[in-house]
Design a protein around this motif. Sequence first.
Motif, PDB file in Angstrom:
ATOM      1  N   SER A 534      58.024 -22.497 -10.630  1.00  0.00           N
ATOM      2  CA  SER A 534      59.454 -22.571 -10.932  1.00  0.00           C
ATOM      3  C   SER A 534      60.251 -21.576 -10.104  1.00  0.00           C
ATOM      4  CB  SER A 534      59.693 -22.299 -12.424  1.00  0.00           C
ATOM      5  OG  SER A 534      59.183 -21.025 -12.785  1.00  0.00           O
ATOM      6  N   GLY A 535      59.580 -20.882  -9.161  1.00  0.00           N
ATOM      7  CA  GLY A 535      60.255 -19.874  -8.368  1.00  0.00           C
ATOM      8  C   GLY A 535      60.878 -20.430  -7.108  1.00  0.00           C
ATOM      9  N   THR A 536      61.343 -19.509  -6.267  1.00  0.00           N
ATOM     10  CA  THR A 536      61.948 -19.923  -4.998  1.00  0.00           C
ATOM     11  C   THR A 536      60.944 -20.661  -4.125  1.00  0.00           C
ATOM     12  OG1 THR A 536      63.490 -18.059  -5.081  1.00  0.00           O
ATOM     13  CG2 THR A 536      63.121 -19.074  -2.931  1.00  0.00           C
ATOM     14  N   PHE A 537      59.707 -20.158  -4.119  1.00  0.00           N
ATOM     15  CA  PHE A 537      58.637 -20.822  -3.378  1.00  0.00           C
ATOM     16  C   PHE A 537      57.551 -21.185  -4.376  1.00  0.00           C
ATOM     17  CE2 PHE A 537      54.988 -21.425  -0.740  1.00  0.00           C
ATOM     18  CZ  PHE A 537      55.488 -21.902   0.462  1.00  0.00           C
ATOM     19  N   GLY A 538      57.297 -22.507  -4.531  1.00  0.00           N
ATOM     20  CA  GLY A 538      56.471 -22.947  -5.635  1.00  0.00           C
ATOM     21  C   GLY A 538      54.996 -23.080  -5.328  1.00  0.00           C
ATOM     22  N   PHE A 539      54.182 -22.362  -6.078  1.00  0.00           N
ATOM     23  CA  PHE A 539      52.733 -22.560  -6.133  1.00  0.00           C
ATOM     24  C   PHE A 539      52.224 -21.654  -7.248  1.00  0.00           C
ATOM     25  CE2 PHE A 539      52.897 -18.719  -3.826  1.00  0.00           C
ATOM     26  CZ  PHE A 539      51.659 -18.114  -3.837  1.00  0.00           C
ATOM     27  N   GLY A 540      50.900 -21.535  -7.402  1.00  0.00           N
ATOM     28  CA  GLY A 540      50.350 -20.860  -8.575  1.00  0.00           C
ATOM     29  C   GLY A 540      50.289 -19.354  -8.518  1.00  0.00           C
ATOM     30  N   GLY A 541      50.736 -18.716  -7.434  1.00  0.00           N
ATOM     31  CA  GLY A 541      50.747 -17.265  -7.362  1.00  0.00           C
ATOM     32  C   GLY A 541      49.552 -16.695  -6.621  1.00  0.00           C
ATOM     33  N   PHE A 542      49.473 -15.343  -6.580  1.00  0.00           N
ATOM     34  CA  PHE A 542      48.472 -14.631  -5.803  1.00  0.00           C
ATOM     35  C   PHE A 542      47.406 -14.003  -6.702  1.00  0.00           C
ATOM     36  CE2 PHE A 542      52.392 -14.386  -3.284  1.00  0.00           C
ATOM     37  CZ  PHE A 542      51.947 -14.818  -2.042  1.00  0.00           C
ATOM     38  N   ASN A 543      46.203 -13.883  -6.149  1.00  0.00           N
ATOM     39  CA  ASN A 543      45.152 -13.018  -6.683  1.00  0.00           C
ATOM     40  C   ASN A 543      44.901 -11.932  -5.648  1.00  0.00           C
ATOM     41  OD1 ASN A 543      44.540 -14.299  -9.129  1.00  0.00           O
ATOM     42  ND2 ASN A 543      43.199 -15.763  -8.123  1.00  0.00           N
ATOM     43  N   PHE A 544      44.897 -10.660  -6.069  1.00  0.00           N
ATOM     44  CA  PHE A 544      44.684  -9.553  -5.144  1.00  0.00           C
ATOM     45  C   PHE A 544      43.342  -8.896  -5.422  1.00  0.00           C
ATOM     46  CE2 PHE A 544      49.261 -10.058  -5.401  1.00  0.00           C
ATOM     47  CZ  PHE A 544      49.628 -10.043  -4.062  1.00  0.00           C
ATOM     48  N   SER A 545      42.621  -8.568  -4.345  1.00  0.00           N
ATOM     49  CA  SER A 545      41.327  -7.910  -4.486  1.00  0.00           C
ATOM     50  C   SER A 545      41.166  -6.882  -3.379  1.00  0.00           C
ATOM     51  CB  SER A 545      40.183  -8.927  -4.438  1.00  0.00           C
ATOM     52  OG  SER A 545      40.171  -9.606  -3.195  1.00  0.00           O
ATOM     53  N   LEU A 546      40.137  -6.035  -3.531  1.00  0.00           N
ATOM     54  CA  LEU A 546      39.887  -4.965  -2.587  1.00  0.00           C
ATOM     55  C   LEU A 546      38.402  -4.953  -2.253  1.00  0.00           C
ATOM     56  CD1 LEU A 546      41.381  -2.502  -1.231  1.00  0.00           C
ATOM     57  CD2 LEU A 546      40.409  -1.121  -3.067  1.00  0.00           C
ATOM     58  N   ASN A 547      38.072  -4.722  -0.986  1.00  0.00           N
ATOM     59  CA  ASN A 547      36.681  -4.643  -0.571  1.00  0.00           C
ATOM     60  C   ASN A 547      36.545  -3.464   0.367  1.00  0.00           C
ATOM     61  OD1 ASN A 547      34.034  -5.093   0.401  1.00  0.00           O
ATOM     62  ND2 ASN A 547      34.264  -7.268  -0.054  1.00  0.00           N
ATOM     63  N   THR A 548      35.820  -2.437  -0.052  1.00  0.00           N
ATOM     64  CA  THR A 548      35.677  -1.246   0.783  1.00  0.00           C
ATOM     65  C   THR A 548      34.318  -1.235   1.455  1.00  0.00           C
ATOM     66  OG1 THR A 548      34.769   0.046  -1.031  1.00  0.00           O
ATOM     67  CG2 THR A 548      37.163   0.056  -0.768  1.00  0.00           C
ATOM     68  N   TYR A 549      34.278  -0.758   2.677  1.00  0.00           N
ATOM     69  CA  TYR A 549      33.026  -0.635   3.415  1.00  0.00           C
ATOM     70  C   TYR A 549      33.203   0.469   4.449  1.00  0.00           C
ATOM     71  CZ  TYR A 549      35.894  -3.968   5.948  1.00  0.00           C
ATOM     72  OH  TYR A 549      36.947  -4.608   6.542  1.00  0.00           O
ATOM     73  N   THR A 550      33.084   1.677   3.990  1.00  0.00           N
ATOM     74  CA  THR A 550      33.327   2.815   4.868  1.00  0.00           C
ATOM     75  C   THR A 550      32.047   3.474   5.345  1.00  0.00           C
ATOM     76  OG1 THR A 550      33.489   4.248   2.926  1.00  0.00           O
ATOM     77  CG2 THR A 550      35.531   3.307   3.779  1.00  0.00           C
TER      78      THR A 550
END
Length: 780
Positions: A534-550
């Motif tokens: 229902s927003g300005t740009f329509g789709f189901g939204g974001f999932n954010f994740s993090l992957n560290t490898y130092t």
Amino acid sequence: MKRLLTYLLWSFTFICGCTEPSDNLNPTPSDKVEIQLSLSMISTRSPGEQETKVNDIMLLVFNDVQKNGSYTYGYKQAGIIKEEDGEMTVRATLERSGFPVKIAMIANAGSALDDAYSTLDNGYTEAEAIAALTLPFTPTSYDDGDNFLLPMYGECTFPRLVATRVTGTVKLLRAVSKIQVEKNLVEESAPFVMNSLYVFRANNLIQVMPSLNNRITTLEENPSVNNPSVPVGTTPYSSENDVDAVKRIDTDVSLFDHIYLPESASPTGDEIPVVLVVGGLYDDDIVETFYRIDFDVKGTEYGQLLRNFIYHFSITQVTGQGKANAVDAANAAPAGIIVNVSEWADSGLPPIIYVPGGYIGLPSTKINMPFLPGYQRELEMQITIQGGYEIEWVTNGVPTGVRYEAGSDATYIESGLETDGVTSGRFHAVATAVDAEDKSTIRIATPKKTEFYNKSNSEITQHALRIYANGVTAEIAVTQESPHTYADRKINVESNTTYDYGNLGYTTGGVRYVPDATRAMRYILDSPANYSTSGTFGFGGFNFSLNTYTTNNATPEYINPSVATSLPVDLKDIDIFVLSYTNIISVSAADWLHNTWLPGGNRIVWAFRDNDGTNINFFNTYAARDGQWGYGGTAPTAFHVADEQLLDTEKLIYEASLITNGPFGHIDHERKYHITDATSSYVNLTAENKKNVTPLVYRDGDITKVKLAVNMAKGIIYCGDSEFFQGSAVRPLSYAAYLDGTIDYDTAGELHHMDRLMANLWAWMVGYVIYGPANYNVYS
């Protein structure tokens, strides 16, 4: 060209070869030769039993006394058919010959050819004998329950007949074609009850043997014909009444089958070809009306019927009432009915709209466009109408614009503006004319204006593209899908560092973490008012994740365990990968990311290069053709968005407009943003580099220094400063975004300027992930 009408070749095979004499046969006089033909049936796609029966065989013997391929008729001899353990053999005793011999085999003619045989003279050329052997055809010739037999023909040749026993190979072609008409309505069709089928203007004669110049191969090898053999003196049955029309009448049938017709040539001049007429009840009608269907085959002229071909018509849509009677329908232009024409066991071909003098083969009768503006789709048609065609938009059946005649060029975007073609307001279309291969293309696009986003929970369907050709119309319903189509589609974004700058955060165990430096960016991306169905740009939204490898890691999830900070391969479910400037990936990791992961789907890499050497393997090894990136030196703190003067090609202007005129509004290139330090990375772009990337943000005072650029074909975002994600109290990028994600200008007109640009850029990225790159780059 690819034809929308395909065919099935029925065939029988006598499987043998020339052999030595056998003592197992009864001895024959020295001037006689025993012929034995082993008959094997080929049941390709299971033809009906009546179509495979062989009741009687007549052998016609032709000699080539000149040994130059010119055969003359000698005599005829009936064959004896014997069936044993499911196998059939045909035997006959023929005269010895030291010359090449051709044996023509006619099956299932019975006594119908006795008079014709009596006219054959010894010495007739092969062509003269072929012309003399014809069978009468009436509308009921092969409509006698299970008692009819189809006439067939085949032949074999021998260099001589001198042995006591000779075997040969013969393949038979049926001398007629077969017609099937099936009702297989799509959802868009109105109801239709099929009750009757007529065939008008069928020929009254069958030429049993195909003409010599109409055979694709010799009938011994892989028999087929490419042109009809129509006897001299043939006349079609009258089209003035339906008494003389081959017909089937039933009530609410789904298939009319087992209709057999003689070959028919293409019409010339004002002649009307052989046609089918289907009768039935349209929608809620109680009175039967009638619809014409025509033939086309194998690249030949319109209207042709060939022996041993099966013509399977599948009625997919009925669009209106037909004619009042079968005769009127047979003499009128075909209209009101859409059919698929396919092989016996194939119903997946697109619809055909029949018009006088040809047809239009459409890819579909409904095209669904994305909910995004600035999107295009190409429809390739097969069209045999010479002289072109026109298109026009209609809404609820009413024309809403002017007609547009198909031209030779279908380019509809010039300097970012729509030109030529026709527009409905929400959709724009242009069309090419018929080319040498009878192919034509219609391009449909949505305008690049935010008001043409479909934000509703259903598709928009009020527009149809009407095609005019030779007085007949066909319509393609053009719809725009709803973002609710992607309500369950989450775009997965993964960052590769724990460092705040360039890290968009993550959620794990229900706990949400967002670094302070990128919190304003997350306000924009998390806001349902910006990114939701229902927003300005329509789709189901974001999932954010993090992957560290130092550290150096030897587990299988790392593609190069011998090199520290190598890239993990477990990115198969990731759509957007943020390659932060705080971690340096190995050469092998850069190679895998660029050459394997990116091409594996509609994916995005956002690559930072903010320190000298950071991500140099990705930037300089695999992205060098997009420009040489450098770092350091004193730089002004102000940057601004590229304008049309700086974007020196139509391609760049169009591509940049997808960001600068995106769903979150227009970006004024005069609005500057500022960085907190004096040094950062940038790319030195040349005219050659600009063929690959679209520059978005330039260094103030130096248009060769690009701070933000996009390779729209590959899905790479090149970023020279982490402040595109971070904020600070000085003059930040996203620092001022409101908690609810609202993007606005402050009184100075600058503070939210880059917020708006970034929101548009992320909208483009999501569109890339959903639809892919080719849908945006009309110049590719």
